[in-house]
Design a protein around this motif. Structure first.
Motif, PDB file in Angstrom:
ATOM      1  N   ILE A 195       0.876  -1.124  -0.009  1.00 52.80           N
ATOM      2  CA  ILE A 195       0.148   0.110  -0.088  1.00 52.80           C
ATOM      3  C   ILE A 195       0.630   1.174   0.078  1.00 52.80           C
ATOM      4  O   ILE A 195       0.666   2.292  -0.561  1.00 52.80           O
ATOM      5  CB  ILE A 195      -0.989   0.105   1.303  1.00 52.80           C
ATOM      6  N   LEU A 196       1.945   1.171   0.656  1.00 56.64           N
ATOM      7  CA  LEU A 196       2.865   2.535   0.842  1.00 56.64           C
ATOM      8  C   LEU A 196       3.750   2.445  -0.446  1.00 56.64           C
ATOM      9  O   LEU A 196       4.811   3.279  -0.579  1.00 56.64           O
ATOM     10  CB  LEU A 196       3.684   2.384   2.196  1.00 56.64           C
ATOM     11  N   GLY A 197       3.528   1.328  -1.369  1.00 56.65           N
ATOM     12  CA  GLY A 197       4.530   1.449  -2.522  1.00 56.65           C
ATOM     13  C   GLY A 197       6.060   0.956  -2.285  1.00 56.65           C
ATOM     14  O   GLY A 197       6.971   1.263  -2.987  1.00 56.65           O
ATOM     15  N   GLU A 198       6.277   0.048  -1.364  1.00 55.77           N
ATOM     16  CA  GLU A 198       7.499  -0.255  -0.988  1.00 55.77           C
ATOM     17  C   GLU A 198       7.578  -1.755  -0.844  1.00 55.77           C
ATOM     18  O   GLU A 198       8.315  -2.308  -0.264  1.00 55.77           O
ATOM     19  CB  GLU A 198       7.871   0.121   0.543  1.00 55.77           C
ATOM     20  N   GLY A 199       6.750  -2.370  -1.700  1.00 60.70           N
ATOM     21  CA  GLY A 199       6.945  -3.994  -1.920  1.00 60.70           C
ATOM     22  C   GLY A 199       8.333  -4.322  -2.354  1.00 60.70           C
ATOM     23  O   GLY A 199       8.653  -3.432  -3.217  1.00 60.70           O
ATOM     24  N   CYS A 200       8.736  -5.637  -2.071  1.00 59.04           N
ATOM     25  CA  CYS A 200      10.095  -6.007  -2.276  1.00 59.04           C
ATOM     26  C   CYS A 200       9.754  -7.344  -3.521  1.00 59.04           C
ATOM     27  O   CYS A 200      10.947  -7.792  -3.747  1.00 59.04           O
ATOM     28  CB  CYS A 200      10.614  -6.543  -1.263  1.00 59.04           C
ATOM     29  N   GLY A 201       8.560  -7.458  -4.098  1.00 58.09           N
ATOM     30  CA  GLY A 201       8.504  -8.525  -4.987  1.00 58.09           C
ATOM     31  C   GLY A 201       7.815  -9.731  -4.286  1.00 58.09           C
ATOM     32  O   GLY A 201       7.534 -10.692  -4.894  1.00 58.09           O
ATOM     33  N   HIS A 202       7.874  -9.909  -2.873  1.00 59.42           N
ATOM     34  CA  HIS A 202       7.475 -10.733  -2.216  1.00 59.42           C
ATOM     35  C   HIS A 202       6.135 -10.489  -1.731  1.00 59.42           C
ATOM     36  O   HIS A 202       5.728  -9.611  -1.331  1.00 59.42           O
ATOM     37  CB  HIS A 202       8.505 -11.230  -0.779  1.00 59.42           C
ATOM     38  N   LEU A 203       5.226 -11.395  -2.340  1.00 58.75           N
ATOM     39  CA  LEU A 203       3.638 -11.123  -2.421  1.00 58.75           C
ATOM     40  C   LEU A 203       2.950 -11.413  -1.121  1.00 58.75           C
ATOM     41  O   LEU A 203       3.682 -12.210  -0.452  1.00 58.75           O
ATOM     42  CB  LEU A 203       2.945 -11.526  -3.634  1.00 58.75           C
ATOM     43  N   GLU A 204       1.940 -11.016  -0.914  1.00 57.87           N
ATOM     44  CA  GLU A 204       1.353 -10.895   0.525  1.00 57.87           C
ATOM     45  C   GLU A 204       0.300 -12.219   0.847  1.00 57.87           C
ATOM     46  O   GLU A 204       0.125 -12.699   1.785  1.00 57.87           O
ATOM     47  CB  GLU A 204       0.308  -9.763   0.937  1.00 57.87           C
ATOM     48  N   ASP A 205      -0.155 -12.880  -0.244  1.00 57.02           N
ATOM     49  CA  ASP A 205      -1.261 -13.641  -0.032  1.00 57.02           C
ATOM     50  C   ASP A 205      -0.806 -15.087   0.485  1.00 57.02           C
ATOM     51  O   ASP A 205       0.426 -15.795   0.344  1.00 57.02           O
ATOM     52  CB  ASP A 205      -1.859 -14.060  -1.425  1.00 57.02           C
ATOM     53  N   ASP A 206      -1.762 -15.697   1.563  1.00 58.03           N
ATOM     54  CA  ASP A 206      -1.584 -16.795   1.896  1.00 58.03           C
ATOM     55  C   ASP A 206      -0.104 -17.098   2.651  1.00 58.03           C
ATOM     56  O   ASP A 206       0.527 -18.065   2.327  1.00 58.03           O
ATOM     57  CB  ASP A 206      -1.769 -18.206   0.929  1.00 58.03           C
ATOM     58  N   MET A 207       0.385 -16.232   3.442  1.00 56.70           N
ATOM     59  CA  MET A 207       1.477 -16.488   4.123  1.00 56.70           C
ATOM     60  C   MET A 207       1.803 -16.773   5.450  1.00 56.70           C
ATOM     61  O   MET A 207       2.591 -17.401   6.109  1.00 56.70           O
ATOM     62  CB  MET A 207       2.313 -15.259   3.666  1.00 56.70           C
ATOM     63  N   CYS A 208       0.747 -15.980   6.161  1.00 55.33           N
ATOM     64  CA  CYS A 208       0.547 -16.241   7.775  1.00 55.33           C
ATOM     65  C   CYS A 208      -0.457 -17.088   8.221  1.00 55.33           C
ATOM     66  O   CYS A 208      -1.710 -17.049   7.683  1.00 55.33           O
ATOM     67  CB  CYS A 208       0.345 -14.830   8.394  1.00 55.33           C
ATOM     68  N   ILE A 209       0.043 -17.897   9.094  1.00 56.62           N
ATOM     69  CA  ILE A 209      -0.772 -19.138   9.651  1.00 56.62           C
ATOM     70  C   ILE A 209      -1.296 -18.828  11.042  1.00 56.62           C
ATOM     71  O   ILE A 209      -0.613 -18.895  11.645  1.00 56.62           O
ATOM     72  CB  ILE A 209      -0.087 -20.427   9.534  1.00 56.62           C
ATOM     73  N   GLY A 210      -2.631 -18.786  11.112  1.00 55.28           N
ATOM     74  CA  GLY A 210      -3.243 -18.492  12.494  1.00 55.28           C
ATOM     75  C   GLY A 210      -3.465 -19.920  13.187  1.00 55.28           C
ATOM     76  O   GLY A 210      -4.050 -20.736  12.643  1.00 55.28           O
ATOM     77  N   VAL A 211      -3.364 -20.031  14.399  1.00 58.90           N
ATOM     78  CA  VAL A 211      -3.651 -21.291  15.092  1.00 58.90           C
ATOM     79  C   VAL A 211      -4.447 -21.324  16.474  1.00 58.90           C
ATOM     80  O   VAL A 211      -4.446 -20.127  16.773  1.00 58.90           O
ATOM     81  CB  VAL A 211      -2.235 -22.015  15.555  1.00 58.90           C
ATOM     82  N   GLY A 212      -5.105 -22.156  16.558  1.00 58.58           N
ATOM     83  CA  GLY A 212      -6.108 -22.268  17.680  1.00 58.58           C
ATOM     84  C   GLY A 212      -7.261 -21.269  17.413  1.00 58.58           C
ATOM     85  O   GLY A 212      -7.810 -21.147  16.201  1.00 58.58           O
ATOM     86  N   ASP A 213      -7.544 -20.570  18.545  1.00 60.20           N
ATOM     87  CA  ASP A 213      -8.966 -19.575  18.310  1.00 60.20           C
ATOM     88  C   ASP A 213      -8.352 -18.366  17.276  1.00 60.20           C
ATOM     89  O   ASP A 213      -9.278 -18.108  16.729  1.00 60.20           O
ATOM     90  CB  ASP A 213      -8.908 -18.863  19.773  1.00 60.20           C
TER      91      ASP A 213
END
Length: 901
Positions: A195-213
């Motif tokens: 959003i800030l225009g500072e991406g490095c080419g590593h994309l955001e989708d499906d990267m962080c895994i939530g566990v439990g609640d």
């Protein structure tokens, strides 16, 4: 200016991580909330205690609202991301939590995609709130730190089995603890950077895994989706394949996490705390990487993937003056402030080697291929692995094995002793694997999403630059179409280099790999004539790589050059390679002294010329053609005449009769610029029936650039950014000879790969073309400082490939043979193994990514820090304050000691 909202000021003050800071409307605590939080929501939140679970029933009484409205507002705030919730109580009733900003609501608010895209101030708030509260606390984290919000957890297979480790240091421990309760969502850090225009080419989708609640929270509030253990493992493996760092949350005591993140240092705000402030204790695990120098071959894979910039290439040969590699200063006993920080860490972490240098072969190769590495693999008989290693940087090893100008060999340290290692011949042997369809190596798609991208890319020109770009884009998962105006792909490889140097089946075999990777070739299509870039945009192409090469010849500007019997060397070679009539009769003069001129002369001898002679401006010692090329030409009775320049072409009845040459006294001026000086009185006249001009090449743009903003500069070449290859037309990138002027295939191949990096970033919104980019800069070790004992290396002589007994002058076949397997064993043993990776143990964060990239078992993790288990406390100050006091005492002692000096 909008009117100040008192409730938002109070709420920002309540949940800020900044101790003692008074919130104003100028602060991220305010503007990040004000854009999405209503006053009614703020009233409910202000009735809650920070990080204390509660219920709508309990809060309704405090905020003076009905239970129904309070519940409704709490649900809305959960979707916004201001609140989280769980069921961690005896009755397993849903309870809501008001978190701090980081880790907490700043992440959750950025996980709401529509919200952050509508209100970019939410992205800025996250960036600021993950930075400002840590300016003073970062130096106070004890060694082994384990973080104050996130904590690096090593790649599990990198944890040595023989060393004692804690269960909490294993991802499998946490997956088992929360068995069956997993969800995946976007990386809020990468999203904020985008959003800030500072991406490095590593994309955001499906990267962080939530566990439990947290898994339920992510799904129920529209921030992600449920996944099973198989997909969890696939995401973790994909993260490791792409060089991402596993991190777990670390704010809830020793026995609880709520997420496993897969982070890249260029975007991750948690990793930034250790990198920006030069305080690795903020992130690091209990492990430090160590290199087994004997096994290391300086391939550079660990260096390119190390997120902390802790591994760089160095050398391992004995030296006259000892080399000491720098170690990062830590704040353990030193006052720490902005002068110690690294604001440009995203670029600084991409430095590849120490100032004292590394292997000359890797340094001097334009593509920086891991020469030392593939030689080692070949020595072990692992030829296919060697091929894979080469193809990380060069998709056309078989081609280059036959035509490369061998800058790696020119720089080889072994050449200081006797003869350089026959690097190109070794590569040629390895690349023979590619010519056997059964052994053909077709790289698998590798990107962080594990699915093809939708963005269509057009490559214009099927030469080495264009096909290299296509290769790496296809490997990344892009649909690539290559447009080529000739009837088959290959560019000058196919149409400009005679078969006696490069057989066409060799080129076809390596091009076939691109086809198997999904690259589509459209030949016989000239962009700018048959179709246009504007039309391709309408068809959905998102970016264009123009690499049409210098496919035209050059005239020399003398009288008679338009006579019958005069042709350019480029046009002559095109006829030879395309099967057109290229027959010659009589004596032929070739004007020029480069490798192309040599090819022209040798091809002329095979095309019927009764006699072939070459004339060039340069003296023999500065003649641009390679020595072995010159020797082969002379073996074929081609006469080479140095220090002569054409003055006039004599004609009779419109046909060539002779060429008048004048003596060239010097070619370059005192500044090294091309400025030939002649002795006009010293001339010779050479009678001939044919003249082939091989003095340079030209770019034939046709209508390709019509209507575009692409500017042309020196030599009619396209102007572009020297790092990204982007032109003034943002979606058009250029490379190879149309940008640099005529160079070698390996230069074009290297440029094509760099263009693929730029194009990948360009077609995804918010990605910078330069932030966190590896500039591929290497330094050659100082050969004068080496101390190589005679008994420290194999003293075998350089191996020479065999040749067919067939008369070279009578055939266009390549008569050179590859080295035999026995010769490969001898020649690979001659390598001195100059380089090795070096780890700065004060900079390493112990993620283990490097170990997953090493194919030589040369780098491992060692458990050396114990503080991580201590830091797994809900009250971080219990770990921080005692260390902070001890640190302050050390600083005072150092200050007094310095005064006494």
């Amino acid at each position: 200016m909008a009117q100040e909202r008192e409730l938002i000021i109070k709420l920002g003050q309540k949940i800020t991580d900044r101790i003692g800071h008074k919130v104003t409307v100028e602060d991220p605590e305010y503007y990040g909330l004000a854009c999405v939080v209503t006053d009614e929501m703020a009233e409910v939140a202000l009735a809650m205690k920070v990080r204390v679970p509660t219920t709508p029933e309990a809060i309704a009484k405090k905020c003076g609202k009905s239970v129904e409205l309070t519940h409704q507002l709490m649900e809305e705030m959960s979707v916004i991301g201001l609140l989280e919730y769980n069921w961690e109580n005896a009755d397993h009733h849903k309870q809501y939590v008001l978190p701090m900003f980081v880790p907490g609501c700043a992440e959750f608010m950025n996980m709401n995609k529509e919200q952050v895209e509508t209100h970019p101030e939410v992205a800025r708030m996250f960036e600021r709130m993950s930075f400002l509260p840590l300016e003073k606390i970062t130096p106070m984290i004890p060694p082994g730190g384990a973080g104050v919000g996130m904590h690096v957890i090593p790649v599990e297979k990198a944890i040595p089995t023989e060393q004692k480790s804690l269960s909490i240091e294993h991802i499998s421990h946490w997956l088992k603890k929360y068995e069956g309760k997993y969800a995946v969502g976007a990386c809020s850090c990468r999203r904020s950077r985008r959003i800030l225009g500072e991406g490095c080419g590593h994309l955001e989708d499906d990267m962080c895994i939530g566990v439990g609640d947290m898994a339920d929270y992510i799904v129920e509030t529209g921030k992600g989706r449920y996944i099973d253990i198989d997909e969890v493992m696939e995401i973790l493996q994909r993260a490791e394949d792409n060089g991402f760092v596993h991190q777990i949350t670390n704010i809830d005591g020793e026995d609880k996490i709520f997420a496993i993140c897969n982070c890249c240092v260029c975007s991750c705000y948690a990793l930034r705390t250790s990198q920006y402030f030069n305080t690795p204790n903020m992130s690091r695990s209990s492990y430090i990487a160590k290199v087994d120098t004997e096994k290391c071959v300086a391939c550079g894979q660990c260096v390119e993937y190390c997120p902390a910039g802790a591994v760089k290439l160095g050398q391992k040969l004995c030296t006259k003056e000892p080399i000491e590699y720098p170690v990062r200063e830590l704040p353990d006993a030193v006052k720490w402030g902005p002068e110690k920080w690294s604001p440009d860490y995203r670029d600084e972490n991409q430095i590849n080697c120490y100032d004292t240098g590394t292997s000359p072969c890797k340094t001097n190769c334009p593509a920086h291929i891991a020469v030392q590495g593939y030689i080692k693999m070949a020595a072990q008989g692992n030829y296919l692995d060697a091929l894979k290693l080469i193809k990380k940087e060069n998709p056309f090893p078989a081609v280059c094995g036959r035509i490369c100008n061998r800058r790696c060999e020119d720089a080889c340290t072994r050449g200081e002793i006797d003869d350089p290692v026959a690097i190109d011949d070794i590569k040629d042997f390895i690349a023979q694997q590619e010519l056997n369809a059964e052994n053909r190596y077709v790289p698998q798609m590798l990107n962080q999403l594990n699915k093809p991208f939708a963005e269509k890319i057009a490559v214009i020109g099927a030469g080495p630059a264009g096909m290299s770009c296509a290769f790496y884009l296809a490997q990344k998962g892009y649909p690539v179409t290559v447009f080529e105006k000739a009837d088959r792909p290959g560019g000058m490889l196919m149409h400009g280099i005679p078969s006696f140097r490069l057989e066409k089946d060799v080129i076809e075999a390596e091009i076939d790999v691109l086809r198997q990777m999904g690259v589509e070739f459209k030949c016989g299509v000239e962009v700018g004539k048959d179709l246009t870039i504007a039309g391709l945009r309408e068809e959905g192409y998102k970016a264009f790589y123009i690499a049409i090469g210098c496919q035209g010849g050059r005239k020399i500007g003398v009288a008679g050059e338009d006579a019958e019997g005069v042709d350019t060397g480029v046009e002559f070679l095109y006829k030879v390679n395309s099967g057109a009539d290229a027959s010659l009769t009589g004596r032929t003069v070739v004007v020029g002294g480069g490798n192309v001129a040599i090819d022209v002369a040798r091809a002329a001898a095979r095309s019927g010329a009764s006699e072939v002679s070459m004339y060039c401006l340069e003296s023999r010692d500065i003649m641009p053609a390679a020595d072995d090329e010159v020797e082969e030409a002379e073996e074929e009775d081609i006469k080479i005449n140095n220090s002569w320049g054409p003055a006039e072409i004599l004609t009779e009845n419109g046909k060539v009769k002779a060429v008048v040459f004048k003596k060239c006294v010097s070619v370059f001026d005192d500044n090294g610029r091309f400025a030939p000086v002649y002795d006009e009185k010293d001339t010779i006249t050479v009678e001939c029936e044919n003249v082939l001009l091989s003095v340079g090449q030209s770019i034939q743009w046709g209508g390709l650039l019509e209507g575009s903003k692409v500017a042309l500069g020196r030599g009619n070449g396209a102007e572009a950014d020297p790092v990204t290859y982007q032109t003034a037309e943002p979606d058009i990138f250029v490379g190879g000879d149309v940008y640099t002027g005529p160079k070698f295939a390996i230069d074009a191949i290297a440029a094509g790969k760099e263009a693929s990096v730029s194009i990948h970033r360009f077609v995804h919104e918010g990605q910078s073309l330069t932030i966190g980019r590896n500039l591929r800069q290497y330094i050659e070790l100082d050969k004068k400082n080496l101390d190589i004992a005679e008994d420290s290396y194999d003293n075998s002589s350089r191996q020479v490939p065999g040749r067919s007994d067939e008369d070279a002058k009578t055939t266009f076949r390549d008569l050179r043979k590859p080295l035999t397997e026995e010769q490969i064993a001898v020649e690979t043993a001659r390598c001195l193994g100059c380089g090795a990776s070096v780890v700065d143990y004060n900079q390493c964060i112990g993620c283990g990514v490097c170990t997953t990239k090493c194919e030589f078992d040369a780098i491992h993790l060692n458990r050396e820090l114990e503080a991580s288990k201590m830091m797994r406390s809900e009250d971080k100050m219990k770990g921080i304050l005692p260390y902070a006091a001890k640190r302050q005492i050390k600083i005072m002692r150092n200050k007094k000691a310095n005064k006494r000096r």
